[in-house]
Structures are given as structure tokens and as C-alpha cells.
Design a protein around this motif. Structure first.
Motif, PDB file in Angstrom:
ATOM      1  N   UNK A 185      77.211  15.527 108.904  1.00  0.00           N
ATOM      2  CA  UNK A 185      77.799  16.444 109.584  1.00  0.00           C
ATOM      3  C   UNK A 185      78.073  17.871 109.008  1.00  0.00           C
ATOM      4  N   UNK A 186      77.467  17.867 107.571  1.00  0.00           N
ATOM      5  CA  UNK A 186      77.366  19.090 106.813  1.00  0.00           C
ATOM      6  C   UNK A 186      76.089  19.020 106.035  1.00  0.00           C
ATOM      7  N   UNK A 187      75.128  19.947 106.248  1.00  0.00           N
ATOM      8  CA  UNK A 187      73.853  19.765 105.486  1.00  0.00           C
ATOM      9  C   UNK A 187      74.035  19.880 104.070  1.00  0.00           C
ATOM     10  N   UNK A 188      73.572  18.838 103.384  1.00  0.00           N
ATOM     11  CA  UNK A 188      73.680  18.743 102.108  1.00  0.00           C
ATOM     12  C   UNK A 188      75.167  18.063 101.689  1.00  0.00           C
ATOM     13  N   UNK A 189      76.030  17.585 102.629  1.00  0.00           N
ATOM     14  CA  UNK A 189      77.150  16.858 102.318  1.00  0.00           C
ATOM     15  C   UNK A 189      78.342  17.923 101.955  1.00  0.00           C
ATOM     16  N   UNK A 190      79.527  17.440 102.183  1.00  0.00           N
ATOM     17  CA  UNK A 190      80.695  18.406 101.868  1.00  0.00           C
ATOM     18  C   UNK A 190      81.061  18.245 100.293  1.00  0.00           C
ATOM     19  N   UNK A 191      80.796  17.140  99.755  1.00  0.00           N
ATOM     20  CA  UNK A 191      81.322  16.727  98.521  1.00  0.00           C
ATOM     21  C   UNK A 191      82.612  17.127  98.240  1.00  0.00           C
ATOM     22  N   UNK A 192      83.479  16.769  99.008  1.00  0.00           N
ATOM     23  CA  UNK A 192      84.863  16.764  98.889  1.00  0.00           C
ATOM     24  C   UNK A 192      85.705  16.287  97.810  1.00  0.00           C
ATOM     25  N   UNK A 193      84.891  15.244  97.306  1.00  0.00           N
ATOM     26  CA  UNK A 193      85.732  14.505  96.162  1.00  0.00           C
ATOM     27  C   UNK A 193      85.434  15.236  94.893  1.00  0.00           C
ATOM     28  N   UNK A 194      84.587  16.074  94.558  1.00  0.00           N
ATOM     29  CA  UNK A 194      83.965  16.794  93.578  1.00  0.00           C
ATOM     30  C   UNK A 194      84.914  17.992  93.146  1.00  0.00           C
ATOM     31  N   UNK A 195      85.216  18.017  91.965  1.00  0.00           N
ATOM     32  CA  UNK A 195      86.245  19.207  91.494  1.00  0.00           C
ATOM     33  C   UNK A 195      87.454  19.562  92.253  1.00  0.00           C
ATOM     34  N   UNK A 196      88.058  18.151  92.758  1.00  0.00           N
ATOM     35  CA  UNK A 196      89.199  18.228  93.690  1.00  0.00           C
ATOM     36  C   UNK A 196      90.353  19.040  93.108  1.00  0.00           C
ATOM     37  N   UNK A 197      90.643  18.631  91.621  1.00  0.00           N
ATOM     38  CA  UNK A 197      91.766  19.144  90.896  1.00  0.00           C
ATOM     39  C   UNK A 197      91.796  20.783  90.702  1.00  0.00           C
ATOM     40  N   UNK A 198      90.294  21.101  90.396  1.00  0.00           N
ATOM     41  CA  UNK A 198      90.135  22.463  90.268  1.00  0.00           C
ATOM     42  C   UNK A 198      90.456  23.344  91.630  1.00  0.00           C
ATOM     43  N   UNK A 199      89.812  22.912  92.666  1.00  0.00           N
ATOM     44  CA  UNK A 199      90.103  23.528  94.007  1.00  0.00           C
ATOM     45  C   UNK A 199      91.375  23.370  94.719  1.00  0.00           C
TER      46      UNK A 199
END
Length: 99
Positions: A71-85
Motif C-alpha cells: 500500500x505504501x512504496x517501500x513500506x510504512x515500517x510502522x514497527x521501527x522506532x515506535x518508542x521514539x515516534x
């Protein structure tokens, strides 16, 4: 209409039920009724009710996994750096007076 049934519990069971209900944020009566329903009543045609069915069993046909790269080019990578975000989002909310 049927008359309610009174069940006499030993002090040990009464204490355990009260403690479990407090941990779950409910009353001993509602916890006992829920437990008895789960153990004694068969599941209905929709799969709801006890019989050992879990929430995962109930939601099996409705919950799944998707790849964000579909759905998102390159992937959304929502699991990465979730604490910082999350922290950055909280700071932003505080700056805008929404905390």
C-alpha cells in the motif's frame, strides 16, 4: 421465570473470587457468572459464548496481517522506532496544549 440460585462458597473461594474480580475491575458476582457461562453453556451458532472459545477464535475470520509495502512504496515500517515516534508525538501534543 426461574428463581435465582444461591451458591455458598467457602471463605477461601470467596476471597479468591473477590481478589480476581478486583484485579479485573468487575464484581465477584459478574465474574462468577461469566466463568460459569464459559464453562457450562455451549457455543451458539455464531461461535459466541463459552465452550473454551477464545477471542482469537471469535475474530479469526476478521483479523489478519498485511504488508504495508502493498500500500505504501517501500513500506510504512510502522514497527521501527515506535518508542521514539511516540515520544515525539507526545511532545508535539504538549506543545499544542492537547495533553
Amino acid at each position: 421465570m426461574e428463581e435465582p440460585v444461591t451458591i455458598v462458597l467457602t471463605p477461601e473461594l470467596e476471597r479468591a473470587l473477590a481478589e480476581a474480580a478486583q484485579r479485573r475491575g468487575t464484581t465477584p458476582e459478574l465474574l462468577a457468572l461469566d466463568y460459569l457461562r464459559q464453562r457450562l453453556l455451549p457455543a451458539d451458532a455464531t461461535g459466541a459464548s463459552g465452550g473454551g472459545a477464545t477471542l482469537a477464535d471469535f475474530l479469526a475470520g476478521h483479523v489478519g496481517v498485511l504488508a504495508s509495502s502493498e500500500h505504501v512504496a517501500g513500506g510504512a515500517n510502522l514497527s521501527e522506532e515506535s518508542g521514539r515516534r511516540f515520544g515525539a508525538g507526545m511532545v508535539k501534543r504538549r506543545e499544542h496544549g492537547r495533553l
